[in-house]
Design an enzyme around this catalytic site. Structure first.
Site, PDB file in Angstrom:
ATOM      1  N   ASP A 113       0.836  -1.204   0.000  1.00 19.20           N
ATOM      2  CA  ASP A 113       0.000   0.000   0.000  1.00 19.20           C
ATOM      3  C   ASP A 113       0.874   1.257   0.000  1.00 19.20           C
ATOM      4  O   ASP A 113       0.364   2.386  -0.048  1.00 19.20           O
ATOM      5  CB  ASP A 113      -1.023  -0.004   1.146  1.00 19.20           C
ATOM      6  CG  ASP A 113      -0.377  -0.113   2.513  1.00 19.20           C
ATOM      7  OD1 ASP A 113       0.854  -0.206   2.595  1.00 19.20           O
ATOM      8  OD2 ASP A 113      -1.120  -0.105   3.515  1.00 19.20           O
ATOM      9  N   SER A 114       2.199   1.069  -0.015  1.00 23.16           N
ATOM     10  CA  SER A 114       3.103   2.192  -0.297  1.00 23.16           C
ATOM     11  C   SER A 114       2.764   2.784  -1.666  1.00 23.16           C
ATOM     12  O   SER A 114       3.143   3.918  -1.976  1.00 23.16           O
ATOM     13  CB  SER A 114       4.571   1.725  -0.261  1.00 23.16           C
ATOM     14  OG  SER A 114       4.749   0.577  -1.068  1.00 23.16           O
ATOM     15  N   ASP A 142      -1.044  -5.963  -0.145  1.00 23.01           N
ATOM     16  CA  ASP A 142      -1.416  -5.338   1.124  1.00 23.01           C
ATOM     17  C   ASP A 142      -2.920  -5.142   1.201  1.00 23.01           C
ATOM     18  O   ASP A 142      -3.528  -4.599   0.266  1.00 23.01           O
ATOM     19  CB  ASP A 142      -0.764  -3.938   1.217  1.00 23.01           C
ATOM     20  CG  ASP A 142       0.414  -3.932   2.166  1.00 23.01           C
ATOM     21  OD1 ASP A 142       0.426  -4.722   3.130  1.00 23.01           O
ATOM     22  OD2 ASP A 142       1.337  -3.122   1.930  1.00 23.01           O
ATOM     23  N   LYS A 190      -1.277  -9.350   2.707  1.00 21.51           N
ATOM     24  CA  LYS A 190      -0.452  -8.929   3.853  1.00 21.51           C
ATOM     25  C   LYS A 190      -1.280  -8.005   4.747  1.00 21.51           C
ATOM     26  O   LYS A 190      -1.996  -7.135   4.249  1.00 21.51           O
ATOM     27  CB  LYS A 190       0.813  -8.209   3.376  1.00 21.51           C
ATOM     28  CG  LYS A 190       1.656  -7.663   4.534  1.00 21.51           C
ATOM     29  CD  LYS A 190       3.076  -7.350   4.124  1.00 21.51           C
ATOM     30  CE  LYS A 190       3.276  -5.980   3.526  1.00 21.51           C
ATOM     31  NZ  LYS A 190       2.893  -4.850   4.399  1.00 21.51           N
ATOM     32  N   GLU A 245      -1.092  -5.726   8.597  1.00 18.16           N
ATOM     33  CA  GLU A 245      -0.222  -5.161   9.634  1.00 18.16           C
ATOM     34  C   GLU A 245      -0.831  -5.397  11.011  1.00 18.16           C
ATOM     35  O   GLU A 245      -2.010  -5.090  11.229  1.00 18.16           O
ATOM     36  CB  GLU A 245      -0.044  -3.654   9.408  1.00 18.16           C
ATOM     37  CG  GLU A 245       0.683  -3.332   8.119  1.00 18.16           C
ATOM     38  CD  GLU A 245       0.848  -1.825   7.906  1.00 18.16           C
ATOM     39  OE1 GLU A 245       0.551  -1.031   8.821  1.00 18.16           O
ATOM     40  OE2 GLU A 245       1.283  -1.454   6.799  1.00 18.16           O
ATOM     41  N   GLU A 269       9.485  -4.686   9.982  1.00 20.45           N
ATOM     42  CA  GLU A 269       9.865  -3.353   9.502  1.00 20.45           C
ATOM     43  C   GLU A 269      10.466  -2.517  10.626  1.00 20.45           C
ATOM     44  O   GLU A 269       9.848  -2.358  11.693  1.00 20.45           O
ATOM     45  CB  GLU A 269       8.640  -2.628   8.898  1.00 20.45           C
ATOM     46  CG  GLU A 269       9.017  -1.228   8.386  1.00 20.45           C
ATOM     47  CD  GLU A 269       8.064  -0.636   7.375  1.00 20.45           C
ATOM     48  OE1 GLU A 269       7.102  -1.307   6.963  1.00 20.45           O
ATOM     49  OE2 GLU A 269       8.297   0.520   6.981  1.00 20.45           O
TER      50      GLU A 269
END
Ligand code: KIV
Length: 291
Positions: A52-53, A91, A120, A122, A189
């Site tokens: 999602d960057s 993401d 993915k 978080e 990260e």
């Protein structure tokens, strides 16, 4: 869909996990579009992460929080159309899995149908139930702990995780919980090297580090960062393999000069009409040939 020919075969979850068992490193890069994904997929990369960057790199958002499902779907489809070998992990955007299990499953299924091989998410213990539910219905899940861009105080890179004993214990606990939930790998990260090493040695699934040191089972970078496209973004953990910003800027300037001077298009770049057709065309309109 599994291809019938064996010309192209995607990396599987078991191959990714076996890479750790063999002691080999996993290589992961981000991609958001067809052209970059095509290049990456031909060059020995295990996992392409549709991160999602993309929201920051492709859409200019200040952080990853505004990214939504519709946007991730578009990036996912583009990368999927280009990828035959690497596993694609996508993401799940902020808000698409936090609310409840049903919503997490529905959104993960949408991404899988659009070409993701895994998703993915978080978070640690707090999302155990959602990871487990997705894995239980056959969706491979990659975890992400340490610095979590969707919820950590916005992009403050001085805030590495795992600097204190409490933080280290929490990270190790979360990594084990994510493994127990059935995730096949975890992104670490911005975690101190020492803690990343302990986590890596104490779980059986691969750790993929970004800013978390060399002991991780693999490394991930945002492709646009390692290609040097953004001159202003220089965190310590990024190694710049190319100065693409400079190369693009120079090419744009040369193109501009060429158009203004008439150097472009040259004879190499133009299409001529057949001579006979041209003459007939001129005769028809009573024009004189100037060729
Ligand atoms: O969104 C992303 O690109 C990521 C990587 C930085 C791991 O999550």
């Amino acid at each position: 869909m599994q291809p019938y020919s064996n010309q192209s075969r995607k990396k599987t979850v078991s191959e990714i996990v076996d890479t750790k068992k063999k002691g080999d490193k996993l290589v992961v890069l981000t991609a958001y579009d067809f052209s970059i994904a095509s290049i990456i997929d031909k060059n020995d990369i295990d996992i392409i992460l549709v991160g999602d960057s993309a929201g920051m790199v492709m859409l200019g958002y200040p952080n990853t929080r505004p990214v939504n499902m519709a946007e991730m779907l578009l990036f996912c489809r583009a990368v999927s159309n280009a990828t035959n070998k690497a596993m694609i992990s996508v993401d799940m955007p902020f808000g698409s899995y936090q609310k409840n299990i049903d919503e997490a499953i529905s959104n993960a299924v949408i991404l899988i149908k659009a070409g993701a091989d895994s998703v993915k998410v978080e978070g640690g213990e707090e999302i155990f139930d959602r990871i487990k539910a997705m894995v239980d219905i056959g969706i491979p899940v990659m975890g992400h702990i340490g610095y979590k861009p969707q919820t950590s105080s916005m992009w403050n890179f001085s805030k590495a995780a795992g600097k204190t004993k409490e933080s280290a214990l929490k990270l190790l606990h979360d990594a084990k919980v994510i493994e127990k939930a059935g995730a096949f790998s975890i992104v670490l990260e911005m975690i101190t090297t020492e803690v990343a090493e302990i986590i890596t040695k104490n779980i059986s699934i691969p750790t993929i580090g970004i800013g978390s040191g060399p002991a991780c089972d693999g490394q991930v970078l945002v492709t646009y960062d390692m290609l040097g496209i953004n001159q202003d973004f220089k965190p310590k953990f990024v190694k710049k393999y190319l100065d693409l910003n400079h190369l693009i800027a120079t090419s744009v300037q040369t193109y501009s000069r060429d158009v203004k001077s008439g150097a472009f298009p040259s004879n190499d770049n133009i299409i001529h009409m057949d001579t006979k057709e041209y003459e007939e065309f001129l005769n028809e309109y009573g024009l004189r040939a100037s060729k």
